[in-house]
Design an enzyme around this catalytic site. Structure first.
Site, PDB file in Angstrom:
ATOM      1  N   CYS A 169     -13.878  17.676   6.750  1.00 46.20           N
ATOM      2  CA  CYS A 169     -13.697  19.118   6.939  1.00 46.20           C
ATOM      3  C   CYS A 169     -13.333  19.409   8.392  1.00 46.20           C
ATOM      4  O   CYS A 169     -14.212  19.635   9.230  1.00 46.20           O
ATOM      5  CB  CYS A 169     -14.960  19.897   6.540  1.00 46.20           C
ATOM      6  SG  CYS A 169     -14.763  21.687   6.718  1.00 46.20           S
ATOM      7  N   CYS A 189     -14.454  22.661   9.878  1.00 42.99           N
ATOM      8  CA  CYS A 189     -15.847  22.682  10.363  1.00 42.99           C
ATOM      9  C   CYS A 189     -15.967  21.964  11.714  1.00 42.99           C
ATOM     10  O   CYS A 189     -16.768  22.370  12.552  1.00 42.99           O
ATOM     11  CB  CYS A 189     -16.786  21.960   9.390  1.00 42.99           C
ATOM     12  SG  CYS A 189     -16.460  22.246   7.654  1.00 42.99           S
ATOM     13  N   ASP A 190     -15.212  20.895  11.914  1.00 45.25           N
ATOM     14  CA  ASP A 190     -15.477  19.996  13.043  1.00 45.25           C
ATOM     15  C   ASP A 190     -14.461  20.054  14.180  1.00 45.25           C
ATOM     16  O   ASP A 190     -14.635  19.368  15.187  1.00 45.25           O
ATOM     17  CB  ASP A 190     -15.525  18.537  12.541  1.00 45.25           C
ATOM     18  CG  ASP A 190     -16.692  18.292  11.596  1.00 45.25           C
ATOM     19  OD1 ASP A 190     -17.578  19.167  11.523  1.00 45.25           O
ATOM     20  OD2 ASP A 190     -16.723  17.243  10.945  1.00 45.25           O
TER      21      ASP A 190
END
Ligand code: NDP
Length: 316
Positions: free
Chosen positions: A140, A143-144
């Site tokens: 993801c 997200c990161d």
């Protein structure tokens, strides 16, 4: 065993539903699964879940949600749901007319069920993947991406809208992003493709596939095959964007309808499924947003929907 409400799952959607339902004194049972915790168990630092300004580790966030549910007198069974039987009939409506079978061989009867079994990101199970997952290999980038600020090179594997979106997100922070597309065309929509093609630090490599992830404590290199030739690349990170598989196979025969990809169909702006008394929340419904916070929001909605449903049938 029986209950007003059974919640299946143990990610943010399931625990949020459990907290709300427990607080509404519905005495829910949670079938939390044998492995439990969902995709956040595979995540390291979570920096975008509101309320944790310093960030929080994914497993810690899940443990906190579970503890919060326990405080609401929720009964938790660490077994998988393997089958859902539905025998809806107006005559039986006062009774528990939904039945779940667990991997422990138990049967749990319920008036209402919330399905929050999530989805798993597809990966290629390449050599080095398991060891380096969360250490340079991820699923993801949205997200990161921030963790890669200032890094030289990150790769994205996939050719759909997710790959384009993830590459666009990474490009804000990383000096160079390469998308590895296995075919000679990208499946992503024209709009998404045009957006990334305008970015100077994003390259699309067609007919390219990853073969192996190398590195000791963190990802250092990736062996790829481009136009049939092997190439070793130095990389700070690599993200899979080759789709997700919702964990809904166990619903076969229940009457709960899923779409062609296996995502549960719900009504517009509601968590109600195609079977009365059964609600669904989180990544097993959502092919689009796939975030911990959206799953938690869905879990809240499902608990409120289930509560209203139970009030209606118990008043009859
Ligand atoms: P998709 O199923 O659309 O695309 C998956 C991609 O992964 C395809 O390009 C596919 O390649 C590739 N792939 C699959 N298996 C492999 C493999 N073994 N090796 C290499 N590549 C592989 O999934 P997405 O997650 O991209 O999108 C899911 C849904 O969410 C879509 O409906 C999409 O439109 C939507 N979405 C929309 C967004 C937006 O509008 N902003 C953002 C993100 C998602 P191939 O093409 O060769 O089959």
């Amino acid at each position: 065993m029986n209950s007003n409400l059974v919640i299946v799952g143990s990610g943010p959607a399931a625990w949020t539903a459990a907290i709300y339902a427990g607080r509404a004194v519905l005495s829910p049972i949670v079938l939390a699964g044998e492995q439990g915790g969902g995709q956040l168990m595979l995540t390291t630092e979570v920096e975008n879940y509101p309320g944790f300004p310093e960030g929080i580790l994914g497993p810690e966030l899940m443990a906190g949600m579970r503890r919060q549910a326990e405080k609401m007198k929720v009964k938790i069974i660490d077994k998988d749901a393997v089958k859902l039987e539905t025998q809806i009939s107006n005559l039986k409506i006062q009774n528990q007319n939904l039945k779940l079978k667990t991997s422990g061989g138990d049967e749990v009867a319920a008036r209402a069920v919330i399905i929050a079994t999530g989805a798993t990101a597809n990966t290629l199970k390449l050599p080095g993947e398991e060891r380096l997952m969360g250490r340079g290999v991820g699923t993801c980038a949205v997200c990161d991406a921030l963790f890669y600020r200032g890094k030289d090179m990150v790769l994205v594997i996939g050719g759909g809208d997710s790959a384009a979106e993830e590459a666009g997100e990474l490009a804000k922070f990383v000096k160079k992003v390469i998308i590895l597309v296995r075919k000679d065309i990208m499946r992503a929509s024209a709009v998404m493709q045009n957006r990334i093609k305008r970015l100077q630090n994003v390259e699309i490599w067609y007919k390219s596939e990853a073969r192996e992830f190398l590195g000791d404590k963190r990802l250092e290199k990736i062996m790829i095959v481009k136009d049939g030739k092997e190439e070793m690349m130095v990389a700070d990170g690599v993200f899979y964007a080759i789709g997700h598989t919702p964990a809904t196979g166990w619903l076969k025969g229940s009457g709960v309808e899923v779409d062609e990809r296996g995502y549960i169909k719900t009504q517009h702006f509601s968590t109600a499924t195609t079977v009365e008394g059964i609600f669904a929340a989180g990544d097993c419904v959502d092919a689009r947003y796939k975030q911990a916070i959206t799953a938690a929001g869905f879990g809240c909605m499902a608990a409120l929907d289930a509560q209203r449903w139970l009030e209606t049938i118990l008043e009859k």
